[in-house]
Design a protein around this motif. Structure first.
Motif, PDB file in Angstrom:
ATOM      1  N   GLY B  90      10.136  -3.435   7.689  1.00  0.00           N
ATOM      2  CA  GLY B  90      10.068  -2.579   6.512  1.00  0.00           C
ATOM      3  C   GLY B  90       9.783  -3.292   5.211  1.00  0.00           C
ATOM      4  N   ILE B  91       9.150  -4.466   5.263  1.00  0.00           N
ATOM      5  CA  ILE B  91       8.785  -5.143   4.018  1.00  0.00           C
ATOM      6  C   ILE B  91       7.612  -4.402   3.381  1.00  0.00           C
ATOM      7  CG2 ILE B  91       7.889  -7.284   3.054  1.00  0.00           C
ATOM      8  CD1 ILE B  91       9.376  -8.689   5.352  1.00  0.00           C
ATOM      9  N   LYS B  92       7.732  -4.096   2.081  1.00  0.00           N
ATOM     10  CA  LYS B  92       6.706  -3.283   1.422  1.00  0.00           C
ATOM     11  C   LYS B  92       5.436  -4.086   1.197  1.00  0.00           C
ATOM     12  CE  LYS B  92       9.138   0.352  -0.959  1.00  0.00           C
ATOM     13  NZ  LYS B  92      10.527  -0.006  -0.589  1.00  0.00           N
ATOM     14  N   MET B  93       4.288  -3.374   1.238  1.00  0.00           N
ATOM     15  CA  MET B  93       3.027  -4.010   0.878  1.00  0.00           C
ATOM     16  C   MET B  93       2.898  -4.014  -0.643  1.00  0.00           C
ATOM     17  SD  MET B  93       0.669  -2.275   3.770  1.00  0.00           S
ATOM     18  CE  MET B  93      -0.788  -3.242   3.511  1.00  0.00           C
ATOM     19  N   THR B  94       2.037  -4.882  -1.148  1.00  0.00           N
ATOM     20  CA  THR B  94       1.897  -4.992  -2.596  1.00  0.00           C
ATOM     21  C   THR B  94       1.315  -3.711  -3.207  1.00  0.00           C
ATOM     22  OG1 THR B  94       0.745  -6.171  -4.320  1.00  0.00           O
ATOM     23  CG2 THR B  94      -0.302  -6.131  -2.206  1.00  0.00           C
ATOM     24  N   ASP B  95       1.505  -3.523  -4.509  1.00  0.00           N
ATOM     25  CA  ASP B  95       1.052  -2.292  -5.175  1.00  0.00           C
ATOM     26  C   ASP B  95      -0.455  -2.125  -5.123  1.00  0.00           C
ATOM     27  OD1 ASP B  95       3.661  -1.961  -5.794  1.00  0.00           O
ATOM     28  OD2 ASP B  95       3.497  -2.914  -7.761  1.00  0.00           O
ATOM     29  N   LYS B  96      -1.159  -3.239  -4.953  1.00  0.00           N
ATOM     30  CA  LYS B  96      -2.611  -3.157  -4.924  1.00  0.00           C
ATOM     31  C   LYS B  96      -3.128  -2.527  -3.634  1.00  0.00           C
ATOM     32  CE  LYS B  96      -3.830  -7.231  -7.699  1.00  0.00           C
ATOM     33  NZ  LYS B  96      -4.338  -8.600  -7.554  1.00  0.00           N
ATOM     34  N   SER B  97      -2.293  -2.402  -2.593  1.00  0.00           N
ATOM     35  CA  SER B  97      -2.783  -1.908  -1.306  1.00  0.00           C
ATOM     36  C   SER B  97      -3.241  -0.469  -1.432  1.00  0.00           C
ATOM     37  CB  SER B  97      -1.691  -1.967  -0.249  1.00  0.00           C
ATOM     38  OG  SER B  97      -0.842  -3.019  -0.499  1.00  0.00           O
ATOM     39  N   ILE B  98      -4.298  -0.114  -0.699  1.00  0.00           N
ATOM     40  CA  ILE B  98      -4.840   1.221  -0.863  1.00  0.00           C
ATOM     41  C   ILE B  98      -4.670   2.076   0.383  1.00  0.00           C
ATOM     42  CG2 ILE B  98      -6.476   0.555  -2.637  1.00  0.00           C
ATOM     43  CD1 ILE B  98      -8.603   0.526  -0.489  1.00  0.00           C
ATOM     44  N   VAL B  99      -4.395   1.483   1.545  1.00  0.00           N
ATOM     45  CA  VAL B  99      -4.299   2.305   2.751  1.00  0.00           C
ATOM     46  C   VAL B  99      -3.339   1.643   3.742  1.00  0.00           C
ATOM     47  CG1 VAL B  99      -6.355   1.194   3.664  1.00  0.00           C
ATOM     48  CG2 VAL B  99      -5.647   3.335   4.648  1.00  0.00           C
ATOM     49  N   ASP B 100      -2.569   2.465   4.471  1.00  0.00           N
ATOM     50  CA  ASP B 100      -1.681   1.934   5.495  1.00  0.00           C
ATOM     51  C   ASP B 100      -1.654   2.898   6.676  1.00  0.00           C
ATOM     52  OD1 ASP B 100       0.175   0.778   7.029  1.00  0.00           O
ATOM     53  OD2 ASP B 100       1.799   0.803   5.567  1.00  0.00           O
ATOM     54  N   ASP B 101      -2.550   2.685   7.639  1.00  0.00           N
ATOM     55  CA  ASP B 101      -2.629   3.571   8.801  1.00  0.00           C
ATOM     56  C   ASP B 101      -1.511   3.298   9.791  1.00  0.00           C
ATOM     57  OD1 ASP B 101      -4.810   4.862   7.888  1.00  0.00           O
ATOM     58  OD2 ASP B 101      -6.272   3.711   9.036  1.00  0.00           O
ATOM     59  N   TYR B 102      -0.948   2.099   9.751  1.00  0.00           N
ATOM     60  CA  TYR B 102      -0.001   1.691  10.782  1.00  0.00           C
ATOM     61  C   TYR B 102       1.328   2.424  10.644  1.00  0.00           C
ATOM     62  CZ  TYR B 102       2.483  -1.435  13.919  1.00  0.00           C
ATOM     63  OH  TYR B 102       3.209  -1.936  14.952  1.00  0.00           O
ATOM     64  N   LYS B 103       1.622   2.886   9.395  1.00  0.00           N
ATOM     65  CA  LYS B 103       2.887   3.554   9.117  1.00  0.00           C
ATOM     66  C   LYS B 103       3.053   4.800   9.996  1.00  0.00           C
ATOM     67  CE  LYS B 103       3.231   5.122   5.038  1.00  0.00           C
ATOM     68  NZ  LYS B 103       3.081   5.015   3.572  1.00  0.00           N
ATOM     69  N   ASP B 104       1.942   5.536  10.197  1.00  0.00           N
ATOM     70  CA  ASP B 104       2.028   6.780  10.975  1.00  0.00           C
ATOM     71  C   ASP B 104       2.089   6.510  12.470  1.00  0.00           C
ATOM     72  OD1 ASP B 104       1.434   7.709   8.418  1.00  0.00           O
ATOM     73  OD2 ASP B 104      -0.720   7.633   8.865  1.00  0.00           O
ATOM     74  N   ALA B 105       1.624   5.349  12.895  1.00  0.00           N
ATOM     75  CA  ALA B 105       1.441   5.104  14.323  1.00  0.00           C
ATOM     76  C   ALA B 105       2.730   4.708  15.024  1.00  0.00           C
ATOM     77  CB  ALA B 105       0.392   4.029  14.528  1.00  0.00           C
ATOM     78  N   LYS B 106       3.705   4.190  14.283  1.00  0.00           N
ATOM     79  CA  LYS B 106       4.888   3.653  14.943  1.00  0.00           C
ATOM     80  C   LYS B 106       5.742   4.734  15.606  1.00  0.00           C
ATOM     81  CE  LYS B 106       6.185   1.121  11.512  1.00  0.00           C
ATOM     82  NZ  LYS B 106       6.848   0.201  10.606  1.00  0.00           N
TER      83      LYS B 106
END
Lengths: 161, 106
Positions: B90-106
């Motif tokens: 659960g370590i957050k990605m930096t604010d600059k990140s624009i997309v995170d597809d992996y969050k839904d897949a778990k």
């Protein structure tokens, strides 16, 4: 036959790694290779016949050349991003589809993606790869599918499947 | 042969240095792993290759040559395990990140 293939390749690796031909060394190598073969032989290549197909080794050499070129490019890419004062990064995790079937081909694809410019594999779930990309240049799945996987997929299919 | 070896050694150390700079400058664990795997792996491979060019096909040179593929597999598999583990933790990605597809897949 599968076990013998694994045994011979393990013994060769041991001899190259220790690099002397004293009888004691060879006996130890045989014993260690036997232990490894008995423990892990069942999970070695499921279709070992491909191991003796010389055409695949030619494709493996082609793949290796492409891979090393991509790897060198990756290094200059990351070095540029790190050293540039503005740090041009736009990271994100994208989902990529791959058409490879066997486990070993998927493993090699994931490892290749990790070593290519700006991408690192996070997870493999059935036939989808989740890839962390340091500069997401496009949100269109077709474009980034081609940019991330396209280079290796065809070659790997020829080598492993 | 010795001059090729020296050039490779300098390139290797320079890329190792870039990797370490990236480890400090980049914002979050995911981007830091990128610089840690790519630059440091090829830098170290370059140093090993310079060893091979210096010693040729003696025991030192051949061992250095075999260490290269082992290093490749170790670093890619290690990076894969670390990045997956930190996402699951659960370590957050930096604010600059624009997309995170992996969050839904778990």
């Amino acid at each position: 036959m599968k076990y013998i293939t694994l045994f011979i390749s393990m013994l060769l690796l041991w001899l190259l790694l220790t690099f002397n031909l004293h009888s004691a060394n060879i006996i130890i190598g045989v014993i260690v290779s036997l232990i490894v073969t008995l423990l892990f032989g069942h999970s070695f290549l499921t279709n070992w016949k491909l191991f003796y197909n010389p055409v695949r080794y030619l494709w493996a050499v082609v793949y290796l050349i492409v891979f090393i070129w991509e790897c060198v490019k990756a290094n200059f890419d990351v070095a540029y991003r790190v050293l540039s004062p503005r740090m041009p990064i736009k990271p994100g995790i994208v989902k990529v589809k791959c058409s490879l079937k066997t486990d070993i081909a998927k493993t090699f694809l994931a490892n290749s993606i990790t070593m290519t410019p700006g991408t690192i594999t996070v997870d493999v779930i059935s036939d989808c790869l989740y890839v962390h990309w340091i500069y997401v240049s496009s949100r269109d799945p077709k474009v980034y599918n081609k940019r991330i996987v396209g280079r290796f997929e065809k070659l790997l299919k020829k080598v492993f499947e | 042969m010795n001059s090729i070896s020296t050039v490779l050694l300098v390139i290797g150390v320079a890329f190792d240095l870039f990797g370490c700079i990236g480890l400090i400058r980049l914002p979050d664990v995911y981007n830091r792993l990128q610089s840690a795997t790519k630059c440091v792996t090829l830098g170290t491979c370059s140093i090993l290759l310079s060893l091979f060019f210096r010693y040729g096909f003696s025991d030192v040179g051949v061992k250095a040559l075999i260490a290269i593929p082992l290093l490749f597999f170790a670093s890619t598999v290690g990076a894969h395990a670390l990045i997956r583990g930190s996402h699951i933790f659960g370590i957050k990605m930096t604010d600059k990140s624009i997309v995170d597809d992996y969050k839904d897949a778990k």
